[in-house]
Design a protein around this motif. Sequence first.
Motif, short mmCIF file in Angstrom:
data_model
loop_
_atom_site.label_atom_id
_atom_site.label_comp_id
_atom_site.label_asym_id
_atom_site.label_seq_id
_atom_site.Cartn_x
_atom_site.Cartn_y
_atom_site.Cartn_z
N ILE A 179 -15.12 -9.37 11.06
CA ILE A 179 -15.85 -9.01 12.27
C ILE A 179 -15.98 -10.24 13.16
O ILE A 179 -15.92 -11.37 12.71
CB ILE A 179 -17.25 -8.43 11.95
N THR A 180 -16.12 -9.97 14.45
CA THR A 180 -16.47 -11.00 15.42
C THR A 180 -17.82 -10.61 16.02
O THR A 180 -18.49 -9.70 15.52
CB THR A 180 -15.41 -11.13 16.52
N GLU A 181 -18.21 -11.27 17.10
CA GLU A 181 -19.50 -10.97 17.72
C GLU A 181 -19.60 -9.51 18.16
O GLU A 181 -20.71 -8.95 18.19
CB GLU A 181 -19.75 -11.88 18.93
N ASN A 182 -18.48 -8.87 18.49
CA ASN A 182 -18.55 -7.50 19.02
C ASN A 182 -17.43 -6.59 18.52
O ASN A 182 -17.22 -5.53 19.08
CB ASN A 182 -18.54 -7.52 20.56
N THR A 183 -16.73 -7.00 17.46
CA THR A 183 -15.59 -6.21 16.99
C THR A 183 -15.56 -6.15 15.48
O THR A 183 -15.83 -7.15 14.80
CB THR A 183 -14.26 -6.82 17.48
N THR A 184 -15.24 -4.98 14.94
CA THR A 184 -14.94 -4.83 13.52
C THR A 184 -13.44 -4.59 13.37
O THR A 184 -12.88 -3.69 13.99
CB THR A 184 -15.71 -3.64 12.91
N ILE A 185 -12.80 -5.42 12.57
CA ILE A 185 -11.34 -5.39 12.43
C ILE A 185 -10.99 -4.86 11.05
O ILE A 185 -11.42 -5.41 10.03
CB ILE A 185 -10.73 -6.80 12.60
N ASN A 186 -10.18 -3.82 10.99
CA ASN A 186 -9.64 -3.29 9.74
C ASN A 186 -8.18 -3.70 9.66
O ASN A 186 -7.34 -3.18 10.39
CB ASN A 186 -9.79 -1.78 9.68
N PHE A 187 -7.86 -4.65 8.79
CA PHE A 187 -6.50 -5.14 8.71
C PHE A 187 -5.55 -4.13 8.07
O PHE A 187 -4.34 -4.20 8.26
CB PHE A 187 -6.46 -6.47 7.96
N ASP A 188 -6.11 -3.17 7.33
CA ASP A 188 -5.25 -2.15 6.73
C ASP A 188 -4.77 -1.13 7.75
O ASP A 188 -3.66 -0.61 7.63
CB ASP A 188 -5.99 -1.46 5.57
N THR A 189 -5.59 -0.86 8.76
CA THR A 189 -5.11 0.03 9.81
C THR A 189 -4.26 -0.71 10.83
O THR A 189 -3.68 -0.10 11.72
CB THR A 189 -6.31 0.70 10.53
N ASN A 190 -4.21 -2.04 10.70
CA ASN A 190 -3.38 -2.86 11.59
C ASN A 190 -2.21 -3.52 10.85
O ASN A 190 -1.64 -4.48 11.34
CB ASN A 190 -4.24 -3.95 12.24
N LYS A 191 -1.88 -3.01 9.68
CA LYS A 191 -0.76 -3.60 8.95
C LYS A 191 0.55 -2.98 9.41
O LYS A 191 0.63 -1.80 9.78
CB LYS A 191 -0.93 -3.45 7.45
N GLY A 192 1.58 -3.82 9.39
CA GLY A 192 2.91 -3.37 9.80
C GLY A 192 3.81 -3.12 8.62
O GLY A 192 3.38 -2.60 7.57
N GLU A 193 5.07 -3.55 8.75
CA GLU A 193 6.06 -3.29 7.72
C GLU A 193 5.72 -3.96 6.39
O GLU A 193 5.18 -5.06 6.36
CB GLU A 193 7.43 -3.77 8.18
N LEU A 194 6.04 -3.28 5.30
CA LEU A 194 5.90 -3.86 3.97
C LEU A 194 7.08 -4.80 3.73
O LEU A 194 8.24 -4.38 3.74
CB LEU A 194 5.87 -2.75 2.91
N LEU A 195 6.79 -6.07 3.48
CA LEU A 195 7.84 -7.08 3.33
C LEU A 195 8.09 -7.46 1.88
O LEU A 195 9.15 -7.99 1.54
CB LEU A 195 7.46 -8.34 4.12
N PHE A 196 7.09 -7.19 1.03
CA PHE A 196 7.23 -7.53 -0.40
C PHE A 196 6.17 -6.76 -1.17
O PHE A 196 5.06 -6.52 -0.67
CB PHE A 196 7.05 -9.03 -0.64
N GLU A 197 6.50 -6.41 -2.42
CA GLU A 197 5.53 -5.74 -3.27
C GLU A 197 5.82 -6.04 -4.74
O GLU A 197 6.98 -6.03 -5.16
CB GLU A 197 5.57 -4.22 -3.04
N ASP A 198 4.77 -6.35 -5.48
CA ASP A 198 4.86 -6.54 -6.93
C ASP A 198 3.64 -5.87 -7.54
O ASP A 198 2.52 -6.37 -7.40
CB ASP A 198 4.89 -8.03 -7.28
N PRO A 199 3.82 -4.73 -8.23
CA PRO A 199 2.67 -4.01 -8.78
C PRO A 199 2.07 -4.67 -10.01
O PRO A 199 1.02 -4.22 -10.50
CB PRO A 199 3.26 -2.63 -9.12
N ASN A 200 2.70 -5.72 -10.55
CA ASN A 200 2.19 -6.40 -11.73
C ASN A 200 2.36 -7.91 -11.57
O ASN A 200 3.07 -8.57 -12.33
CB ASN A 200 2.92 -5.93 -12.99
N PHE A 201 1.66 -8.45 -10.61
CA PHE A 201 1.82 -9.87 -10.30
C PHE A 201 0.80 -10.71 -11.07
O PHE A 201 -0.39 -10.38 -11.13
CB PHE A 201 1.63 -10.09 -8.80
N ILE A 202 1.30 -11.82 -11.66
CA ILE A 202 0.44 -12.82 -12.32
C ILE A 202 0.90 -14.19 -11.85
O ILE A 202 2.09 -14.51 -11.94
CB ILE A 202 0.52 -12.73 -13.85
N PRO A 203 0.02 -15.05 -11.33
CA PRO A 203 0.43 -16.40 -10.94
C PRO A 203 1.01 -17.16 -12.12
O PRO A 203 0.52 -17.06 -13.25
CB PRO A 203 -0.88 -17.04 -10.45
N SER A 204 2.06 -17.92 -11.86
CA SER A 204 2.77 -18.64 -12.92
C SER A 204 2.66 -20.15 -12.71
O SER A 204 2.67 -20.63 -11.57
CB SER A 204 4.24 -18.23 -12.95
#
Length: 557
Positions: A179-204
């Motif tokens: 949020i800002t002083e006068n705006t609520t931002i939903n980044f999920d409704t503002n997301k664009g193309e899916l560039l990468f996905e890993d359904p089982n990610f663990i940092p290595s």
Amino acid sequence: MKKIFKALNFTVVILFLLVSFIACDKDFSTVESDVLGEDNMNFSTAKVNLPIIAYNKKLDSLQINNLSSNLLGVFNDPDYGQTTASIITQVSPSGFNPNFGDNTVLDSVVLNIPYFSRAITDSTYTISDSLYGNAPIHLSVFKNNYFLRDFNPNSQTNERQNYFSKANGSINDTDNFAITENTTINFDTNKGELLFEDPNFIPSNETIYLTPADSTAPKTKLAPALRVKLDSLYWVNSIIEKEGQPELSNENNFKNYFRGLYIKAQAISEEGSLVFLNLASTSSNITIYYSKDNPAATGERTQDTYILNIAGNRLNTFINNYTLPLANGNKTLGDEKLYLKGAEGSMAVVDLFGGMVDCDGDGTLDISALDCFKETYRVPDGNGGYKKDNFGNYILKQLINEARLIIYEDEGMAADYHKYDRIYAYDVKNNLPTIDYLFDPTTNNSIPLSSKIISLGQRDPDQLKYKIRLTEHLNSILIRDSTNTKIGLVLSSNVNADYNAGTLFFNKSKILNSNADVKGVPATSIITPRGTILHGTNANVPENKRMKLEIFFTKPK
């Protein structure tokens, strides 16, 4: 309270500085009278406990942009519940108006963001210092379509635009908000193309080896990082084919065209893993690897890269699913338990001089605790005020040698889980470190757990206790009449992160539209995923576990 303040009433003048030493167990101690021999001294030392009030402050709408580091993943605190952390960041090309050559073929696109790692040998690393948990999460990388502006259009002084957290799930507990002083931002409704996905990610913690185009050349070694291949076709259309177009001609055009990345973490079980990412590293980037015709040799090909650096605005968003109800506490009576939790959680405020007291022993609470404190330690001038020296400082009749907050941890928590906890104390009024912190010479940049151990102490694992030094803080109130009488307590995973002595810079995060005493918190507390629970100052807390302010002072005989 009456008996405590009666113990403070002394009437003899003294200006003597007694040097304090730090014992081997990092406890605070004072020089005892037998150093000179009891019969040969014209002063003695004593100790009193001053009444204080400590209460909870729920933290909402904290500044989450441009933090020193960023959290990514899912963390389940055994006392507080689950936090999910995601990242939105801008990127910027390393150069503009690129020439990708003829017959360009894109080979691969790689996102690389280093972890905070520590070398064990020449070829092995550990990330255990910055990793919480080891269970998989669902990791996705999207194009971000929301424009993160640099400046606040509502500011009269051209201030930077700050973004604040909205992590309480009041809208939903699946999307990431700011949020800002006068705006609520939903980044999920503002997301664009899916560039990468890993359904089982663990940092290595594995070392990364890069194979050069020339097979005879040695491999390049990189420290552990979030390093993934992004969808190549998208980058052909969005970058390579934009050669010569306005989108790649300057930074403003590019950031309006490509508004950055949305790196989203999602839980796939109650547990998960959460890791610190070093987005400020020069190695944080998107590298586009491509080949093209060699203009100097017909029929031959040459390799090249185009790099988009992680630069500009970056936000750390949180989704909190807490199992403990966090609320503002009782400023008058204090709270029984104090809740310190990062990632838009809770902190404690310690009012060093709250309420009215009986300072003269007549049985009436008729003077503020602060005025009684000044009356006890300053030399009166006979006209209702206090004497000053030639520099305008108040003259003291009793010298504070050591002052410290004694804080006890709630015994119901898992001890091993909290063994690395550090409590960061700061000046709430000025939103700055305490003077004791600034004077503390025990800075350790490589091992934060062992840094600032005079002013902030370390957790005592046997007594489940912390000691916070406030000697200079109280002396400043007495001698220079400073008004910083409230101390904020937050949990910190790195007590070095927020203050740079060379630049006198203190990295603090503001609270949006705060009308309370607390206007901000040390930024490190936001990116500290753990939480702890402390005993407070309410009368229902057992005396031997109640938070207290101890003062060791020198008085004349």
